[in-house]
Design an enzyme around this catalytic site. Structure first.
Site, short mmCIF file in Angstrom:
data_model
loop_
_atom_site.label_atom_id
_atom_site.label_comp_id
_atom_site.label_asym_id
_atom_site.label_seq_id
_atom_site.Cartn_x
_atom_site.Cartn_y
_atom_site.Cartn_z
N LYS A 252 -0.69 -9.99 -28.75
CA LYS A 252 -2.18 -10.18 -28.84
C LYS A 252 -2.28 -10.31 -30.49
O LYS A 252 -2.14 -9.39 -31.19
CB LYS A 252 -2.85 -9.14 -28.37
CG LYS A 252 -4.44 -9.52 -28.23
CD LYS A 252 -5.15 -8.45 -27.45
CE LYS A 252 -6.51 -8.67 -27.34
NZ LYS A 252 -6.84 -9.69 -26.28
N GLU A 339 -14.81 -2.83 -11.28
CA GLU A 339 -16.21 -2.27 -11.39
C GLU A 339 -16.64 -1.65 -9.95
O GLU A 339 -17.33 -0.76 -9.98
CB GLU A 339 -17.24 -3.54 -11.58
CG GLU A 339 -17.17 -3.97 -13.09
CD GLU A 339 -15.78 -4.90 -13.18
OE1 GLU A 339 -15.75 -5.32 -14.25
OE2 GLU A 339 -15.24 -5.34 -12.42
N ARG A 367 -20.55 -7.45 -9.65
CA ARG A 367 -19.41 -7.21 -8.61
C ARG A 367 -19.52 -6.04 -7.86
O ARG A 367 -18.82 -5.77 -6.81
CB ARG A 367 -18.00 -7.21 -9.43
CG ARG A 367 -17.59 -8.65 -10.08
CD ARG A 367 -16.29 -8.39 -10.67
NE ARG A 367 -15.68 -9.85 -10.95
CZ ARG A 367 -14.43 -9.85 -11.31
NH1 ARG A 367 -13.47 -8.85 -11.73
NH2 ARG A 367 -13.82 -11.07 -11.25
#
Length: 382
Positions: A252, A339, A367
């Site tokens: 990353k 979530e 969600r």
């Protein structure tokens, strides 16, 4: 993402071949390579290019998404529709990022193997979602890529793929050889020994058997910044007549020192000095960020109340709970990109006399609406 996207476009041909990106703010290089280079500076500006893949923006964007975990299901739906319409003449390619700790991806994985034969999934493994990945799946992938025996065999596979000559016949023969090679990895190369056992009694190293048992042929792990190797592997996977998962290791922020040093900050950042990576100085009188006020307040409250805990769904910085994690790690929980689980997990704690604070962006909390309604409002509060 640079080398990986270039390799995808070198081997496949959009919009005939479909690229489905998880979250889809990984598509900047894809946009440059699909007739949007001249407008690239307008990304996220008024009347400019969208920050995500957008179907109405280009025929090369077959699916747009801002949430993690949706790509496998969407790509599988496309693949099944393709099978019914064109009898598998076209290929679907799905791009799956490292954040594989969401429930939707596992629901899709459960469905791929017996639903379609032509499906290529790429697990882009850089150990990060927005924050550092957590949980059993993250640990499993770490074990897999650090297995000493498997690394030796993976390198053998790299050399094998690199030597592949051009031509359909050679690739078909290579496919047959790969089947035997994969069997050797699963049956022999990854056998556990008495010295490789964790404290919990499980094997100390992972194996690709998780993907194999789901009906996906596993290739990798390979260097995601090695462009020739990526191209060879994708060309090889393209000939396979069964679902494939390619495990790609990337870094990353690769190529920019500041992003390598602060990967979480540079996942999404405001204006900064391009030479140093430092954020622009805050103007005098600027109020503190809401999330910092929230996080610091949580620390103060937790110091006074032993029943308080903080819960985040892979967003410690964005919610401010990083302050609680640093000050009182035993009162902080990161459940990953989940979530729904976060809300029901909190509901369970509440039945035992605790007072959990679940910090989730409103756009992500969508969600968990059913969980709020059913497991909190109907089952806890009544």
């Amino acid at each position: 993402m640079v080398e990986l996207t270039i390799a995808l476009h070198r081997v496949f041909n959009t919009p005939k071949d479909k690229f489905v990106w998880d979250v889809s703010h990984q598509v900047y290089v894809h946009k440059i390579l699909t007739d949007r280079k001249n407008r690239f500076r307008t990304v996220r500006q008024t009347d400019g290019l969208n920050g995500f893949a957008l179907r109405t923006e280009s025929p090369h964007d077959c699916y747009g998404a801002g949430h993690a975990g949706t790509a496998l299901s969407a790509a599988l739906g496309m693949a099944v529709a393709r099978d019914k319409k064109w009898h598998r003449r076209k290929r679907r390619l799905h791009f799956w990022r490292r954040g594989a700790d969401d429930g939707i991806s596992f629901e899709a994985l459960n469905n791929i193997g017996h639903t379609t034969k032509r499906f290529i999934s790429i697990l882009n493994d850089n150990e990060w979602s927005i924050a550092k990945n957590v949980g059993a799946i993250s640990n499993y992938l770490n074990k897999l890529i650090t297995h000493p025996r498997y690394n030796k065999l993976a390198k053998d596979f790299e050399h094998f793929v690199r030597r592949l000559p051009k031509g359909e016949l050679a690739l078909k023969l290579a496919h047959k050889a790969e089947e035997g090679f994969k069997g050797a990895i699963t049956d022999v190369g990854l056998q556990q020994t008495g010295s490789l056992v964790d404290a919990d009694g499980r094997g100390g190293y992972g194996s690709p058997i998780f993907f194999e048992e789901m009906g996906l042929r596993y290739l990798g792990p390979i260097d995601g910044h090695d462009l020739p190797l990526l191209i060879s592997t994708l060309e090889f996977a393209r000939t396979c007549d069964h679902p494939i998962v390619i495990h790609v290791l990337t870094q990353k922020g690769k190529g920019f020192e500041a992003a390598l040093k602060f990967p979480e900050k540079f996942h999404g950042t405001g204006p900064y000095d391009v030479k140093t990576g430092d954020s622009m100085p805050v103007l005098a009188g600027t109020p503190p960020n809401y999330q910092d006020v929230m996080g610091q307040t949580m620390v103060k409250l937790c110091q006074k109340d032993n029943t308080l805990v903080g819960i985040t769904a892979a967003m410690p910085s964005g919610t401010g709970l990083k302050h609680l994690e640093k000050a009182m790690p035993d009162r902080y929980y990161d459940v990953g990109i989940a979530e729904e689980h976060a809300v029901i997990f909190a509901a369970g704690m509440a039945t035992m006399g605790f007072h959990p604070v679940v910090a989730i962006y409103s756009t992500f909390l969508q969600r968990a609406y059913d969980c709020i309604q059913h497991d909190v409002c109907c089952r806890i509060c009544r």
